[in-house]
Design an enzyme around this catalytic site. Structure first.
Site, short mmCIF file in Angstrom:
data_model
loop_
_atom_site.label_atom_id
_atom_site.label_comp_id
_atom_site.label_asym_id
_atom_site.label_seq_id
_atom_site.Cartn_x
_atom_site.Cartn_y
_atom_site.Cartn_z
N SER A 1 38.40 47.60 40.45
CA SER A 1 38.18 48.97 41.11
C SER A 1 37.01 49.63 40.60
O SER A 1 36.62 49.58 39.50
CB SER A 1 39.39 49.74 40.91
OG SER A 1 39.27 51.18 41.24
N TYR B 1 44.99 53.27 33.95
CA TYR B 1 44.56 52.35 35.13
C TYR B 1 43.16 52.00 35.35
O TYR B 1 42.63 50.89 35.25
CB TYR B 1 45.03 52.91 36.56
CG TYR B 1 44.65 52.19 37.88
CD1 TYR B 1 45.20 51.15 38.28
CD2 TYR B 1 43.55 52.83 38.41
CE1 TYR B 1 44.80 50.70 39.42
CE2 TYR B 1 43.09 52.13 39.74
CZ TYR B 1 43.88 51.13 40.38
OH TYR B 1 43.43 50.54 41.19
N LYS C 1 41.31 48.60 34.47
CA LYS C 1 40.49 47.82 35.36
C LYS C 1 39.13 47.53 34.74
O LYS C 1 38.58 46.42 34.76
CB LYS C 1 40.11 48.67 36.55
CG LYS C 1 41.41 48.85 37.51
CD LYS C 1 41.86 47.61 38.20
CE LYS C 1 42.83 47.75 39.42
NZ LYS C 1 42.88 46.54 40.14
N1 LIG Z 1 43.24 50.68 48.12
C1 LIG Z 1 42.46 51.05 47.46
O1 LIG Z 1 41.85 52.06 47.82
C2 LIG Z 1 41.86 50.55 46.19
C3 LIG Z 1 40.78 50.60 45.59
C4 LIG Z 1 40.28 50.12 44.36
C5 LIG Z 1 41.25 48.81 43.85
N2 LIG Z 1 42.23 48.84 44.64
C6 LIG Z 1 43.11 47.54 43.96
O2 LIG Z 1 43.41 46.56 45.07
C7 LIG Z 1 44.53 45.92 44.82
C8 LIG Z 1 45.45 46.04 45.94
O3 LIG Z 1 45.86 47.21 46.21
P1 LIG Z 1 46.27 47.92 47.81
O4 LIG Z 1 45.69 49.04 47.91
O5 LIG Z 1 46.14 46.66 49.00
O6 LIG Z 1 47.85 47.82 47.52
P2 LIG Z 1 49.29 47.80 48.28
O7 LIG Z 1 50.46 48.34 47.62
O8 LIG Z 1 48.74 48.14 49.88
O9 LIG Z 1 49.42 46.17 48.36
C9 LIG Z 1 49.73 45.53 47.35
C10 LIG Z 1 50.51 44.32 47.71
O10 LIG Z 1 50.81 43.56 46.23
C11 LIG Z 1 52.26 43.57 46.23
N3 LIG Z 1 52.44 43.70 44.78
C12 LIG Z 1 52.36 44.69 44.29
N4 LIG Z 1 53.15 44.38 42.78
C13 LIG Z 1 53.62 43.13 43.05
C14 LIG Z 1 54.16 42.35 42.00
N5 LIG Z 1 54.50 42.91 40.72
N6 LIG Z 1 54.39 41.24 42.22
C15 LIG Z 1 53.95 40.47 43.51
N7 LIG Z 1 53.52 41.45 44.47
C16 LIG Z 1 53.19 42.42 44.17
C17 LIG Z 1 52.92 44.53 47.09
O11 LIG Z 1 54.17 44.18 47.65
C18 LIG Z 1 51.87 44.56 48.29
O12 LIG Z 1 52.07 43.62 49.27
C19 LIG Z 1 45.05 46.60 43.37
O13 LIG Z 1 44.70 45.70 42.45
C20 LIG Z 1 44.61 47.99 43.29
O14 LIG Z 1 44.33 48.44 42.10
C21 LIG Z 1 42.85 49.51 45.55
O1 LIG Z 2 42.90 52.49 43.71
C1 LIG Z 2 41.86 52.63 43.40
O2 LIG Z 2 41.57 51.76 42.23
C2 LIG Z 2 41.09 53.63 44.13
O3 LIG Z 2 39.86 53.99 43.47
C3 LIG Z 2 41.63 54.06 45.08
C4 LIG Z 2 41.05 55.50 45.56
O4 LIG Z 2 39.73 55.64 45.69
C5 LIG Z 2 41.89 56.57 45.10
O5 LIG Z 2 43.41 56.49 45.23
C6 LIG Z 2 41.30 57.85 45.42
O6 LIG Z 2 41.87 58.59 44.39
#
Ligand SMILES: NC(=O)c1ccc[n+]([C@@H]2O[C@H](COP(=O)([O-])OP(=O)(O)OC[C@H]3O[C@@H](n4cnc5c(N)ncnc54)[C@H](O)[C@@H]3O)[C@@H](O)[C@H]2O)c1
Ligand SMILES: O=C(O)C(=O)C[C@H](O)[C@H](O)CO
Length: 270
Positions: free
Chosen positions: A149, A162, A166
């Site tokens: 992230s 968090y 990361k």
């Molecule tokens: N969305 C953002 O803005 C963003 C930004 C930076 C990083 N991320 C990272 O991207 C990754 C995915 O996030 P997202 O936004 O797609 O989330 P999301 O919640 O929309 O999707 C996550 C998926 O993973 C599954 N999941 C969650 N916990 C689980 C577990 N314990 N075992 C098996 N499956 C599991 C959920 O059921 C879901 O299908 C995460 O690592 C998050 O930290 C997201």
């Molecule tokens: O889930 C993360 O790691 C993010 O950085 C997502 C977004 O930037 C965040 O939810 C904004 O506050």
């Protein structure tokens, strides 16, 4: 060979965790479009997982579901075992899910700190370790991609454990790349910016998301597909000489001060 040919993943077997929705699902679909067959993990009982499997199969690729909690005590190792049974090999691993709650540093509960480190860092470590052991035993190299992230580098209020977890994943990416390079295993990470996924829609109201989209340097939130395309490149032969890299895919987010937009206190309760 052209870039177009090198980005093909025909004959490769990939394992993607958290593939039911959001970024994991988009990565899985993009890999399938490039020709990979996929083992798709999500939580037990996830209907979204079965939808992803169906969509992968409609693209003419194999989609093997593995329902398991990757944060549980035997989760990562059992998912890798099941993936080996179903697919016979893991050429590509994408380690995706994370755990977080938002709370100020002074009030952060210690049990939530443990859950965040377990879910965001330790489960990823163990999944990568179990998959890398299989890749090393097989002796044909491999690709490991971690979903990190921008918060690894960019502190947001209420997200200290968090962001720290990361940042630890980023360090793990560097360390694994050093230890696995002799096995021809590439290890890289993507730092998504603010991506429009079901998780963000759970945390923020539409009004907050829309305002953030306008304020982001690119004029919109990222889409899961933005991450999926970067992921497909990094796990392909086109990225053969890239290892230990951390790629931000954030539309310029990390260089703009948007801290006011990222505070949950502005969430509309409706
Ligand atoms: N969305 C953002 O803005 C963003 C930004 C930076 C990083 N991320 C990272 O991207 C990754 C995915 O996030 P997202 O936004 O797609 O989330 P999301 O919640 O929309 O999707 C996550 C998926 O993973 C599954 N999941 C969650 N916990 C689980 C577990 N314990 N075992 C098996 N499956 C599991 C959920 O059921 C879901 O299908 C995460 O690592 C998050 O930290 C997201
Ligand atoms: O889930 C993360 O790691 C993010 O950085 C997502 C977004 O930037 C965040 O939810 C904004 O506050």
């Amino acid at each position: 060979m052209s870039l177009f040919e090198m980005i093909r993943l025909d004959g490769r077997k990939a394992l993607v965790t958290g593939a039911g929705q959001g970024i994991g699902r988009a990565c899985a679909l993009e890999l399938a479009r490039c020709g990979a067959d996929l083992v798709l993990n999500d939580r037990p009982g996830s209907e979204e997982l079965l939808e992803t499997v169906e969509e992968i199969r409609s693209l003419g690729r194999e989609g093997w579901p593995v329902e398991a909690d990757v944060f549980s005590s035997d989760g990562p190792e059992s998912i890798v075992r099941d993936a080996m049974e179903r697919a016979g090999a893991i050429d590509i691993l994408i380690s995706n899910p994370a755990y977080s709650v938002r709370c100020g540093f002074l009030d952060y509960p210690l049990d939530e700190l443990d859950r965040t480190i377990e879910g965001t860092f330790k489960s990823g470590f163990r999944l990568c370790q179990a998959a890398a052991r299989q890749m090393v035993n097989r002796g044909r190299g491999g690709k490991i991609l971690l979903i990190s992230s921008v918060q690894a580098e960019m502190p947001f209020e209420g997200c200290a454990p968090y962001g720290a977890a990361k940042a630890a994943l980023n360090h793990l990416t560097h360390s694994m790349s050093v230890e696995l390079v002799s096995h021809r295993i590439n290890v890289n990470a993507i730092e998504p910016g603010w991506i429009d996924t079901p998780n963000e829609r759970r945390i923020f109201s539409d009004a907050v998301i829309n305002a953030a989209g306008t304020d982001l340097p690119w004029g919109r939130l990222g889409l899961p597909e933005d991450i999926g395309r970067a992921a497909a490149f990094l796990v392909s032969d086109a990225a053969e000489y890239i290892t230990g890299a951390i790629l931000p895919v954030d539309g310029g987010f990390r260089f703009k001060d948007m801290r006011a937009n990222t505070q949950p206190k502005v969430v509309d309760p409706e």
